[in-house]
Structure formats: structure tokens, C-alpha cells
Enzyme design. Structure first.
Site, PDB file in Angstrom:
ATOM      1  N   CYS A  79       0.835  -1.208   0.000  1.00  0.00           N
ATOM      2  CA  CYS A  79       0.000   0.000   0.000  1.00  0.00           C
ATOM      3  C   CYS A  79       0.871   1.260   0.000  1.00  0.00           C
ATOM      4  O   CYS A  79       1.961   1.275   0.587  1.00  0.00           O
ATOM      5  CB  CYS A  79      -0.900   0.011   1.237  1.00  0.00           C
ATOM      6  SG  CYS A  79      -2.238  -1.189   1.144  1.00  0.00           S
ATOM      7  N   CYS A 162      -3.507   0.107  -3.217  1.00  0.00           N
ATOM      8  CA  CYS A 162      -4.221   0.447  -1.986  1.00  0.00           C
ATOM      9  C   CYS A 162      -3.571   1.643  -1.301  1.00  0.00           C
ATOM     10  O   CYS A 162      -2.418   1.965  -1.567  1.00  0.00           O
ATOM     11  CB  CYS A 162      -4.268  -0.759  -1.037  1.00  0.00           C
ATOM     12  SG  CYS A 162      -2.714  -1.638  -0.841  1.00  0.00           S
TER      13      CYS A 162
END
Ligand code: DVN
Length: 240
Positions: A79, A162
Site C-alpha cells: 500500500c 491500496c
């Protein structure tokens, strides 16, 4: 059915020594760049890659043809570490190379292997076609092996992103954000708003070019509206 002879296409043929370059890059990536991938089978990855297009009509490749390949690449980018780019490839890659902990598609296994290569097959042979390949624009052949590959891997790369994601755009163009680009038509639309909360644009301008603040221009505003309509916060910075 009229068989096309392998000389007819308007694009360059398959990169010479394609298999050797493919395997060499795969081993460099899995043994040296990301040794945590050292158990990947490069021969199997190449067989799956070739299986997508060998002995097929080079203008009729489908996303499904690449599924066996996609399933062999399981490592997602962490992420907050995904960088998309459009019309800024060299700068984006220089940046990820120097930074070391942020990744473009070409810093992942399949993107690294295929970057700047050309490939296609022909229904009459089980070899790659080194004479010519369909050109994605000049041959009216949108479903050629390379375009479909980049669409599939770009979609998967975007779906897996993400946190906050970055995009580097070229502020020296009148349209730094172009809806029909791979970024605009595939990646942006496949970000998952439940995983990606913010899209951050870095709009880079040529050094010595006219100073401009593209973030307040209409092209970036279009990107902002699309992001907001997808419930993704948009932030923009000129010349980060
Ligand atoms: O975020 C990146 C990366 O993840 C990638 O897969 O998609 C993003 C970059 O794609 P882009 O937004 O379309 O960016 P560019 O700079 O417009 O295109 C990059 C390259 O892909 C160019 O060399 C394009 O070839 P061109 O226009 O110079 O002949 C090429 N390209 C773009 N769309 C293509 C394509 N090649 C084949 N088929 C297509 N549909």
C-alpha cells in the site's frame, strides 16, 4: 479464409532473441532484484506468456489468453507504493530507480520482463514472427498481443493498489491527463475506492520550459472530477 503472410504488418517484428531476453530478465528480476521471488519458474512463466499468442491470429488476442500468465505473478505492490505514469515514462522510472521503495508496473515482474519488447505470433507457425507485428494504430488491430498484455497487466496492477496512489503526468503537454491513455482508460477506472482513498498527481514540467500551473488547468480538473465521482480524494502538485 485468407491467410496473411507474415510480412504484411506495419509494426516492428518480434524483438530478436526474444526468448533469451525474456529468460534473462526473468532471472535478473527473480534472483537479483527481488530474491524473495527466487523460487519462481522462469521457464514456466515464459511458456505461459508465449501460450497467450503463439499460433494465433495476432489481431484476435483476448484477455483470457493471458490469464494463465497472470496467475503466475502473485506479488502485489505494498500500500502507498504504486506509481502510475502517462507520457512521463523515463522520469517515472528514474524516480522509482533512485527512490527504491515505490513501484511502477515496469518495476513488477511481468512489466519488467516485457518493457520495450515487441512480440506476436502467426496462425501458420509455432514460432514468434520476427518479420513484422501488427501496429496498434496503423494496422487497425487493437487486440494485438502487446496491447492486450499491457491492458491486462495494467488493470491487475491498478486493482491491487491500496492506500494513497501516485500518478506522474507531463505538464508540458496541453493535456497532461488524457482519457484514452492506458492510465485514463484502464488504471484510473480500475482503482478500487474501498482500498484506494487518495489519488495524488505529480504534474512535471520540462526544465527550461514555460512555467505553468497545470494543476489548476482543465485537463487536471477532468481527472479530479473522475476521481471524486469514484469517491477517491484527489490532490495535485505541480513540479513535486
Ligand atoms: O501507468 C502506466 C503503466 O502502468 C502502464 O501500463 O500504463 C500507464 C502508461 O500508459 P499511458 O497512460 O497510455 O501512457 P503513454 O505515455 O501515453 O503510453 C506509453 C507507451 O505505451 C507509449 O509508448 C505508447 O506508444 P506510442 O503512443 O508512443 O506509439 C504505448 N501505448 C499506449 N497505448 C497503447 C500503447 N501501445 C500499444 N497499445 C496501446 N493501446
Amino acid at each position: 479464409v485468407r491467410w496473411r503472410s507474415p510480412l504484411e504488418w506495419n509494426g516492428e517484428g518480434t524483438t530478436k532473441h526474444f526468448s533469451e531476453i525474456f529468460l534473462g530478465r526473468c532471472f535478473v528480476y527473480t534472483q537479483i532484484i527481488r530474491p524473495e521471488l527466487r523460487n519462481k519458474d522462469c521457464t514456466q512463466i515464459m511458456a505461459a506468456f508465449k501460450g497467450a499468442f503463439i499460433s494465433k491470429n495476432p489481431c484476435s488476442i483476448t484477455k483470457e489468453d493471458y490469464q494463465p500468465l497472470i496467475q503466475l505473478d502473485t506479488k502485489a505492490v505494498p500500500c502507498n507504493k504504486t506509481l502510475f505514469w502517462s507520457k512521463s515514462k523515463d522520469l517515472a522510472h528514474q524516480y522509482t530507480w533512485v527512490h527504491g521503495n515505490i513501484f511502477t508496473l515496469e518495476d513488477t515482474l511481468l512489466g519488467y520482463i516485457a518493457d520495450d519488447l515487441t512480440w506476436c505470433g502467426d496462425p501458420s507457425t509455432s514460432e514468434v514472427n520476427e518479420q513484422s507485428c501488427p501496429h496498434w494504430k496503423k494496422d487497425n488491430c487493437p487486440n494485438n498481443a502487446a496491447s492486450v498484455f499491457w491492458k491486462v497487466v495494467s488493470q491487475k496492477f491498478a486493482e491491487a493498489a491500496c492506500g494513497v496512489v501516485q500518478v506522474m503526468l507531463n505538464g508540458s503537454l496541453s493535456e497532461p491527463f488524457y482519457r484514452n491513455s492506458t492510465f485514463g482508460s484502464v488504471e484510473l477506472l480500475n482503482l478500487n475506492p474501498r482500498k484506494v482513498h487518495t489519488l495524488q498527481a505529480w504534474v512535471m514540467h520540462d526544465i527550461g520550459g514555460a512555467t505553468s500551473n497545470s494543476c489548476s488547468g482543465s485537463s487536471l480538473n477532468e481527472l479530479k472530477l473522475i476521481a471524486m465521482s469514484r469517491n477517491i480524494t484527489f490532490v495535485c502538485q505541480d513540479n513535486y
